[in-house]
Design an enzyme around this catalytic site. Structure first.
Site, PDB file in Angstrom:
ATOM      1  N   ASP A   1      30.210   7.180  31.266  1.00  0.00           N
ATOM      2  CA  ASP A   1      29.412   7.885  32.271  1.00  0.00           C
ATOM      3  C   ASP A   1      29.243   7.011  33.520  1.00  0.00           C
ATOM      4  O   ASP A   1      28.752   5.882  33.434  1.00  0.00           O
ATOM      5  CB  ASP A   1      28.024   8.223  31.725  1.00  0.00           C
ATOM      6  CG  ASP A   1      28.074   9.053  30.461  1.00  0.00           C
ATOM      7  OD1 ASP A   1      27.758  10.241  30.529  1.00  0.00           O
ATOM      8  OD2 ASP A   1      28.425   8.503  29.400  1.00  0.00           O
TER       9      ASP A   1
ATOM     10  N   ASP B   1      33.413   1.679  30.973  1.00  0.00           N
ATOM     11  CA  ASP B   1      32.225   2.445  30.623  1.00  0.00           C
ATOM     12  C   ASP B   1      32.593   3.915  30.845  1.00  0.00           C
ATOM     13  O   ASP B   1      33.528   4.218  31.595  1.00  0.00           O
ATOM     14  CB  ASP B   1      31.060   2.006  31.503  1.00  0.00           C
ATOM     15  CG  ASP B   1      29.811   2.839  31.293  1.00  0.00           C
ATOM     16  OD1 ASP B   1      29.464   3.084  30.116  1.00  0.00           O
ATOM     17  OD2 ASP B   1      29.199   3.255  32.290  1.00  0.00           O
TER      18      ASP B   1
END
Length: 226
Positions: free
Chosen positions: A15, A13
């Site tokens: 952020d 992922d």
């Protein structure tokens, strides 16, 4: 974990997992709130909601009952400012730069699967000089469905030329772990990311909980010791 598991690709992922984008996102949010005559919010109050997108950050800042048109206007101002200041304060989480070097030194591929829109993902990856290093970059609008749907995960595998069963996905939200599991990948929950109050990552079904990026190479090393 099965002893015949072969790791080919580490997927992140963006952020709250690969990089700490909170300073830029919160600065843009507060800039937008000020532009609309509203008070700034404390970073620690908003940071846990970053993984759920700009809309969630705005709602948490002004209250869900605030006029939807005002919320939309604040969000537009925030995102416009963020796009123009995409990596002013964003940095790798401590240990992540070395973790990427270790992954590459092992001959493994790595990539990004995020719900962040392409208009932000691509310039951010470029600003961090990661575009050419990543085997795949999948944004929230790359495919018809976003996480927790498995489609973005499968698109990442297509781009990287690997099978889902040879991947591990690392994320800091329950929808990240669900997406990885839905695609039949191994999953690691990033406890150092943007967890919300009340989150219980130990119940998400991840294969392991990672307290810091430095633990990722240790987890990878454990695969070769079985």
């Amino acid at each position: 974990m099965p002893t015949d598991f072969k790791l080919s690709c580490v997927l992140f992922d963006l952020d709250g997992t690969l990089v700490d984008t909170a300073p830029d996102l919160i600065a843009s949010l507060n800039r937008a709130l000020a532009a609309h005559g509203l008070a700034a919010v404390a970073p620690e109050a908003i940071r846990p909601f970053i993984s759920y997108g700009g809309g969630a950050m705005v709602r948490e800042s002004v209250g869900a009952d605030t006029d939807p048109e005002l919320q939309a206007a604040i969000l537009k101002t925030m995102l416009d400012h963020y796009q123009s200041n995409i990596a002013e304060y964003t940095v790798f989480f401590s240990g992540m730069a070395e973790t990427l070097r270790i992954i590459e030194a092992r001959g493994l591929k790595w990539g990004v699967v995020t719900n962040k829109r392409k208009r932000f993902t691509d310039p951010l990856m470029a600003a961090l000089k990661l575009t050419a290093r990543a085997a795949c970059i999948v944004s929230g609008d790359t495919t018809a469905n976003s996480k927790p749907h498995p489609e973005p995960m499968l698109e990442a595998c297509r781009q990287a030329g690997v099978r889902p069963q040879e991947c591990v996905y690392i994320g800091d939200a329950i929808h990240d772990i669900a997406a990885g599991k839905n695609a039949r990948m191994k999953t690691l929950a990033a406890l150092y990311g943007y967890l919300k109050p009340g989150d219980t990552p130990e119940t998400w079904g991840a294969d392991a909980l990672i307290a810091s990026p430095e633990q990722i190479p240790t987890w990878i090393e454990s695969l070769t010791c079985r």
